[in-house]
Design a protein around this motif. Structure first.
Motif, PDB file in Angstrom:
ATOM      1  N   ALA A 177     -38.824  84.603  61.619  1.00 37.34           N
ATOM      2  CA  ALA A 177     -38.879  83.212  61.011  1.00 37.34           C
ATOM      3  C   ALA A 177     -39.782  82.419  61.698  1.00 37.34           C
ATOM      4  O   ALA A 177     -40.399  81.345  61.397  1.00 37.34           O
ATOM      5  CB  ALA A 177     -37.600  82.540  61.147  1.00 37.34           C
ATOM      6  N   GLY A 178     -40.208  82.881  63.047  1.00 35.71           N
ATOM      7  CA  GLY A 178     -41.197  82.336  63.949  1.00 35.71           C
ATOM      8  C   GLY A 178     -40.662  81.368  65.165  1.00 35.71           C
ATOM      9  O   GLY A 178     -41.461  80.503  65.507  1.00 35.71           O
ATOM     10  N   LYS A 179     -39.327  81.586  65.432  1.00 40.55           N
ATOM     11  CA  LYS A 179     -38.712  80.876  66.519  1.00 40.55           C
ATOM     12  C   LYS A 179     -39.387  81.021  67.742  1.00 40.55           C
ATOM     13  O   LYS A 179     -39.709  80.042  68.326  1.00 40.55           O
ATOM     14  CB  LYS A 179     -37.369  81.173  66.507  1.00 40.55           C
ATOM     15  CG  LYS A 179     -36.659  80.969  65.157  1.00 40.55           C
ATOM     16  CD  LYS A 179     -34.939  81.402  65.402  1.00 40.55           C
ATOM     17  CE  LYS A 179     -34.826  83.153  65.933  1.00 40.55           C
ATOM     18  NZ  LYS A 179     -34.904  83.985  64.641  1.00 40.55           N
ATOM     19  N   THR A 180     -39.657  82.226  68.135  1.00 43.47           N
ATOM     20  CA  THR A 180     -40.098  82.571  69.450  1.00 43.47           C
ATOM     21  C   THR A 180     -41.528  82.067  69.467  1.00 43.47           C
ATOM     22  O   THR A 180     -42.086  81.631  70.613  1.00 43.47           O
ATOM     23  CB  THR A 180     -40.080  84.240  69.921  1.00 43.47           C
ATOM     24  OG1 THR A 180     -38.470  84.274  69.725  1.00 43.47           O
ATOM     25  CG2 THR A 180     -40.478  84.373  71.248  1.00 43.47           C
ATOM     26  N   THR A 181     -42.254  82.278  68.408  1.00 46.61           N
ATOM     27  CA  THR A 181     -43.760  81.631  68.408  1.00 46.61           C
ATOM     28  C   THR A 181     -43.603  80.201  68.622  1.00 46.61           C
ATOM     29  O   THR A 181     -44.684  79.638  69.272  1.00 46.61           O
ATOM     30  CB  THR A 181     -44.344  81.908  67.185  1.00 46.61           C
ATOM     31  OG1 THR A 181     -43.980  83.164  66.881  1.00 46.61           O
ATOM     32  CG2 THR A 181     -45.800  81.574  66.919  1.00 46.61           C
ATOM     33  N   VAL A 182     -42.728  79.363  68.162  1.00 42.54           N
ATOM     34  CA  VAL A 182     -42.748  78.060  68.275  1.00 42.54           C
ATOM     35  C   VAL A 182     -42.501  77.762  70.060  1.00 42.54           C
ATOM     36  O   VAL A 182     -43.377  76.856  70.395  1.00 42.54           O
ATOM     37  CB  VAL A 182     -41.464  77.439  67.724  1.00 42.54           C
ATOM     38  CG1 VAL A 182     -41.242  75.987  67.899  1.00 42.54           C
ATOM     39  CG2 VAL A 182     -41.716  77.314  66.025  1.00 42.54           C
ATOM     40  N   PHE A 183     -41.667  78.598  70.680  1.00 45.35           N
ATOM     41  CA  PHE A 183     -41.624  78.280  72.101  1.00 45.35           C
ATOM     42  C   PHE A 183     -42.574  78.755  72.710  1.00 45.35           C
ATOM     43  O   PHE A 183     -43.014  78.184  73.714  1.00 45.35           O
ATOM     44  CB  PHE A 183     -40.367  79.367  72.534  1.00 45.35           C
ATOM     45  CG  PHE A 183     -39.056  78.871  72.540  1.00 45.35           C
ATOM     46  CD1 PHE A 183     -38.567  77.889  71.774  1.00 45.35           C
ATOM     47  CD2 PHE A 183     -38.239  79.384  73.574  1.00 45.35           C
ATOM     48  CE1 PHE A 183     -37.454  77.275  71.669  1.00 45.35           C
ATOM     49  CE2 PHE A 183     -36.919  78.552  73.856  1.00 45.35           C
ATOM     50  CZ  PHE A 183     -36.573  77.916  72.947  1.00 45.35           C
ATOM     51  N   ASN A 184     -43.527  79.677  72.096  1.00 45.21           N
ATOM     52  CA  ASN A 184     -44.466  80.050  72.997  1.00 45.21           C
ATOM     53  C   ASN A 184     -45.840  79.063  72.966  1.00 45.21           C
ATOM     54  O   ASN A 184     -46.428  78.918  73.733  1.00 45.21           O
ATOM     55  CB  ASN A 184     -44.928  81.583  72.544  1.00 45.21           C
ATOM     56  CG  ASN A 184     -44.197  82.596  73.086  1.00 45.21           C
ATOM     57  OD1 ASN A 184     -43.636  82.620  74.054  1.00 45.21           O
ATOM     58  ND2 ASN A 184     -44.348  83.669  72.285  1.00 45.21           N
ATOM     59  N   CYS A 185     -45.671  78.328  71.930  1.00 43.96           N
ATOM     60  CA  CYS A 185     -46.657  77.224  71.444  1.00 43.96           C
ATOM     61  C   CYS A 185     -46.182  76.048  72.540  1.00 43.96           C
ATOM     62  O   CYS A 185     -47.001  75.503  73.352  1.00 43.96           O
ATOM     63  CB  CYS A 185     -46.675  76.895  70.081  1.00 43.96           C
ATOM     64  SG  CYS A 185     -47.532  77.891  69.016  1.00 43.96           S
ATOM     65  N   ILE A 186     -45.065  75.760  72.577  1.00 43.27           N
ATOM     66  CA  ILE A 186     -44.545  74.823  73.372  1.00 43.27           C
ATOM     67  C   ILE A 186     -44.828  74.918  75.011  1.00 43.27           C
ATOM     68  O   ILE A 186     -45.228  74.032  75.466  1.00 43.27           O
ATOM     69  CB  ILE A 186     -43.076  74.270  73.231  1.00 43.27           C
ATOM     70  CG1 ILE A 186     -42.826  73.883  71.778  1.00 43.27           C
ATOM     71  CG2 ILE A 186     -42.425  73.477  73.871  1.00 43.27           C
ATOM     72  CD1 ILE A 186     -41.374  73.926  71.328  1.00 43.27           C
ATOM     73  N   THR A 187     -44.452  76.090  75.164  1.00 39.34           N
ATOM     74  CA  THR A 187     -44.801  76.424  76.595  1.00 39.34           C
ATOM     75  C   THR A 187     -45.822  76.912  77.119  1.00 39.34           C
ATOM     76  O   THR A 187     -46.459  77.473  78.260  1.00 39.34           O
ATOM     77  CB  THR A 187     -43.643  77.524  77.355  1.00 39.34           C
ATOM     78  OG1 THR A 187     -43.571  78.591  76.299  1.00 39.34           O
ATOM     79  CG2 THR A 187     -42.268  76.910  77.254  1.00 39.34           C
ATOM     80  N   GLY A 188     -47.053  76.954  76.148  1.00 42.15           N
ATOM     81  CA  GLY A 188     -48.335  77.183  76.436  1.00 42.15           C
ATOM     82  C   GLY A 188     -48.807  78.782  76.542  1.00 42.15           C
ATOM     83  O   GLY A 188     -49.830  79.152  76.987  1.00 42.15           O
ATOM     84  N   TYR A 235     -49.217  80.355  73.812  1.00 35.17           N
ATOM     85  CA  TYR A 235     -50.014  80.484  72.635  1.00 35.17           C
ATOM     86  C   TYR A 235     -50.560  79.137  72.810  1.00 35.17           C
ATOM     87  O   TYR A 235     -50.001  78.290  73.025  1.00 35.17           O
ATOM     88  CB  TYR A 235     -49.262  80.781  71.392  1.00 35.17           C
ATOM     89  CG  TYR A 235     -48.573  82.214  71.251  1.00 35.17           C
ATOM     90  CD1 TYR A 235     -48.893  83.111  72.060  1.00 35.17           C
ATOM     91  CD2 TYR A 235     -47.691  82.412  70.276  1.00 35.17           C
ATOM     92  CE1 TYR A 235     -48.578  84.469  72.017  1.00 35.17           C
ATOM     93  CE2 TYR A 235     -47.072  83.568  70.016  1.00 35.17           C
ATOM     94  CZ  TYR A 235     -47.523  84.729  70.973  1.00 35.17           C
ATOM     95  OH  TYR A 235     -46.878  85.756  70.917  1.00 35.17           O
ATOM     96  N   LYS A 236     -51.849  79.240  71.977  1.00 34.12           N
ATOM     97  CA  LYS A 236     -52.725  77.979  71.769  1.00 34.12           C
ATOM     98  C   LYS A 236     -52.439  77.803  70.302  1.00 34.12           C
ATOM     99  O   LYS A 236     -52.830  78.448  69.692  1.00 34.12           O
ATOM    100  CB  LYS A 236     -54.046  78.029  72.057  1.00 34.12           C
ATOM    101  CG  LYS A 236     -54.638  76.658  72.536  1.00 34.12           C
ATOM    102  CD  LYS A 236     -55.855  76.705  73.762  1.00 34.12           C
ATOM    103  CE  LYS A 236     -55.689  75.625  74.363  1.00 34.12           C
ATOM    104  NZ  LYS A 236     -54.815  75.275  75.458  1.00 34.12           N
ATOM    105  N   PRO A 237     -51.742  76.732  69.818  1.00 34.75           N
ATOM    106  CA  PRO A 237     -51.468  76.471  68.480  1.00 34.75           C
ATOM    107  C   PRO A 237     -52.719  76.289  67.682  1.00 34.75           C
ATOM    108  O   PRO A 237     -53.975  75.938  68.347  1.00 34.75           O
ATOM    109  CB  PRO A 237     -50.712  75.164  68.391  1.00 34.75           C
ATOM    110  CG  PRO A 237     -50.154  74.679  69.733  1.00 34.75           C
ATOM    111  CD  PRO A 237     -51.188  75.524  70.810  1.00 34.75           C
TER     112      PRO A 237
END
Lengths: 284, 425
Positions: free
Chosen positions: A42-53, A55-57
């Motif tokens: 669903a993209g949960k871990t991706t959200v985390f990776n964006c918040i903690t930097g 990934y660059k959104p």
């Protein structure tokens, strides 16, 4: 109602043609446990990776308003600066401890920035200058505090890689807490734990949220599949499916939301889908 | 477990056959200069001996395996004994290296200087490879930068060794940072290739920038080090060490002095790396080796941490280079080939990544040992290779493996090597 700590607005993350998160909006309030749930992918871990930097959104804003009146745009900060200045800590879905270092060393590495305010002071410490001893004493006291909190004091001098699975999970949380975060992001902390360990984890999370003597309160952002844990401790739940938010509210509201039931059970006949107090717990 | 003698004989026989196939032409035929052209001299006995060694060697290994199956724990007595040895080895070695000049002749002293130079280089590289887990195949570049910095500064500005030494270290550290920047994103094999290329670039520049470095002819007449201004000249004379203390001038005084200089420098390297290991910077290096992603999540600036590892490792390489230049009084790009880098890396790997004692022992074995076998000429490399292969079979994690925690609440326990990560670059 508590003030918003993290405000996610219009967050979009694309990997080539794949849209992992699509214009996501939600907020996590301070002093609360906010859970992000959703089916696999669903993209949960991706959200985390964006918040903690990590990934660059692609688009969108991540605004952190920690106590003290500062407003930080996380989407513009590098990963290590988010942990250092914005004080957002995280754990990983697949545990990432420093396996060859002892439990205590793991907790001291987490306090690196407090122990070594600058490279020059780090180098001066070689010659016993720069007030390093005092800093180290404080860091060890902090480490001991969290060792007690996660019941690992006995094993402080054992290598982290030799701990049993549940203890490694707890150590990872303790290590994240040693960075003195204002928000802790936990990525499936209950995965692989037995029911007793899950209960202990829930207690620990409440303790982290509420704070206490020697420990300021810290908001928790949680990804979890164990619905028992999620429903019992969350103050607020955000449900994702295919990168979009499909529901948002208190545990009771989310449980009753037909969209959530549909996402978890798949589309079916109205008659077969239990309504009212939908047993989302049993499904997960 | 019962020993199956027939199966063992069969196994050994097959090994012997394979060895005959391998050695048949290699050892069995020798080329000798004949009257008009090369002639082949058959040496069947040599093949028989080689096959015999393989046969009985294989049989012995099988006996040993039957006697103690793989994975069986080391007997407690043996382990206790090896712990005891480990306990006394460091002070014994230290006492030995401190007193060596009192009873060793010039040859041994010279060898000691060489071994200590490589020990120091090994300790310097250990910071980068052993602690930070960054595989550096071009360490000799910093050795070269240190040597040339000292030689050029000393000759151009007429400065002494002790003034130039920190400058040489500083220059090497700058080059370490310069190498560090482009390789920050690289890991593992890619990092190794780029560092190797960097080492070669430095050597080729030294070779071709004739106006500065005098190219392949090298730089000669590099000033010798002094002891608070006292020189060590063969003839004595005013201002010399012998003249000041009123003793007969002797060339070996200079060797003893050089020996203690490199001993001091090596111990400085050791002390600094041992200190750093217990400080946040060293712990961050080890954490970086264990898991770079977790380091970032904890707010550690990975860029700065990696660059400091490169810079400090390079700085000690520069010190060693300056010493090398002052000892030889002559340097040329020939001394800084890729072979040197690989020897230093072999010392670190053989000693056990991150282990100070292991590195010193490995330097002693590799440099001292290969000097021992000098009489065997070309077979030296064969023995060297054999030793490395044996080493990888018997102690794949190096002579002294495992790591001692940098901090503890109670008693420190050594962490076994199985739990350690070797780093991915």
């Amino acid at each position: 109602m508590a003030s918003p700590l993290l405000q996610v607005s219009g967050l979009t993350m694309r990997f080539g043609g794949l849209v992992a998160i699509d214009a996501l909006d939600f907020e996590a309030r301070s002093g609360e446990i906010t859970a992000v749930i959703g089916p696999n992918g669903a993209g949960k871990t991706t959200v985390f990776n964006c918040i903690t930097g990590f990934y660059k959104p692609t688009e969108g804003q991540l605004t952190l308003s920690p106590p003290g009146g500062r407003v930080l745009s996380l989407e513009r900060m590098a990963g290590h600066r988010i942990a250092h200045y914005a004080r957002v800590a995280r754990t990983f879905q697949n545990i990432r401890l420093f396996a060859g270092m002892t439990v205590l060393e793991n907790l001291l590495v987490a306090q690196h920035n407090a122990l070594m305010p600058s490279v020059a002071r780090g180098l001066l410490a070689v010659f016993g200058l720069g007030g390093y001893r005092g800093l180290e004493r404080k860091a060890i006291a902090q480490a001991k505090f969290w060792l007690d909190a996660v019941e690992l004091t006995e094993r402080a001098d054992d290598p982290a890689g030799s701990l049993p699975y549940g203890a490694q999970r707890r150590l990872e949380i303790a290590r994240a807490m040693c960075t003195n975060p204002v928000m802790l992001c936990l990525d499936e902390p209950a995965a692989g734990l037995n029911p007793r360990e899950s209960d202990e984890l829930a207690t620990l999370m409440r303790r982290i949220r509420d704070g206490g003597p020697g420990q300021p309160s810290c908001s928790v952002l949680l990804i979890e599949h164990d619905m028992g844990v999620v429903m019992s401790i969350s103050d607020h739940i955000v449900v994702l499916d295919h990168g979009r938010k499909i529901s948002d509210g208190t545990p009771a509201e989310v449980k009753a939301d037909p969209a959530v039931i549909k996402a978890y059970l798949g589309e079916g006949d109205e008659d077969e889908t239990p309504g009212g107090d939908a047993p989302v717990e049993d499904v997960a | 477990m019962r020993f199956n003698f027939r199966a063992a004989l069969k196994d050994a026989g097959i090994s012997a056959l394979v060895s005959i196939g391998l050695f048949g032409a290699m050892i069995g035929l020798k080329t000798d200069p004949g009257p008009t052209s090369l002639v082949l001299t058959p040496r069947p006995w040599a093949v028989v001996i080689a096959a015999g060694i393989v046969f009985f060697g294989r049989l012995l290994i099988l006996f040993y395996k039957a006697w103690r199956p793989a994975g069986a724990p080391t007997p407690r007595r043996l382990r206790a004994a090896s712990n005891q040895i480990g306990h006394y080895l460091t002070p014994l070695l230290l006492a030995f290296v401190f007193t060596l000049p009192f009873y060793a002749g010039r040859y041994w002293l010279d060898l000691g200087i060489l071994v200590l130079t490589y020990t120091m280089l090994g300790w310097g590289l250990n910071i980068v490879v052993g602690l930070a887990g960054l595989l550096d195949l071009g360490y000799v570049a910093f050795y070269a930068v240190g040597a040339y910095s000292y030689a050029l500064i000393a000759q151009t500005f007429h400065l002494g060794f002790w003034t130039c030494l920190p400058l040489a270290g500083l220059f090497a550290a700058c080059w370490g940072i310069m190498l560090g920047f482009p390789v920050l994103r690289l890991r593992g094999d890619y990092l190794a290739i780029v560092t190797m290329a960097f080492g070669e670039i430095i050597r080729v520049v030294l070779l071709n920038w004739v106006s500065l470095t005098n190219g392949p002819n090298g730089i000669s007449g590099i000033p010798r080090p002094t002891l608070f201004g006292l020189t060590f000249t063969a003839g004595g004379g005013p201002g010399s060490f012998a003249d000041f203390f009123g003793i007969t001038p002797n060339i070996s005084q200079r060797f003893i002095f050089l020996y203690y200089v490199i001993l001091g420098l090596a111990l400085l390297t050791n002390w600094v790396s041992l200190r750093l290991r217990r400080l946040p910077l060293g712990r961050a290096w080890e954490a970086l080796r264990e898991d770079e992603v977790a380091c970032r999540a904890l707010g550690i600036n990975v860029t700065i941490t990696k660059l400091t590892a490169f810079a400090i490792g390079a700085c000690f390489g520069g010190f060693a280079g300056a010493f090398f230049a002052t000892r030889q009084a002559f340097i040329s790009p020939e001394s800084f080939t890729f072979m040197e880098s690989s020897i230093i890396l072999a010392i670190v790997v053989m000693g056990g990544l991150g282990s100070q004692l292991g590195t010193a022992l490995a330097a002693l074995i590799m440099i001292g040992g290969s000097e021992m076998f000098r009489d065997l000429a070309d077979y030296r490399m064969l023995i060297f290779g054999l030793a490395l292969v044996m080493m990888m079979i018997l102690r794949p994690r190096g002579l002294v493996s495992g790591r001692v925690p940098s901090v503890s609440l109670g008693k420190r326990h050594k962490i076994s090597a199985e739990l350690l990560t070797e780093g991915h670059g």
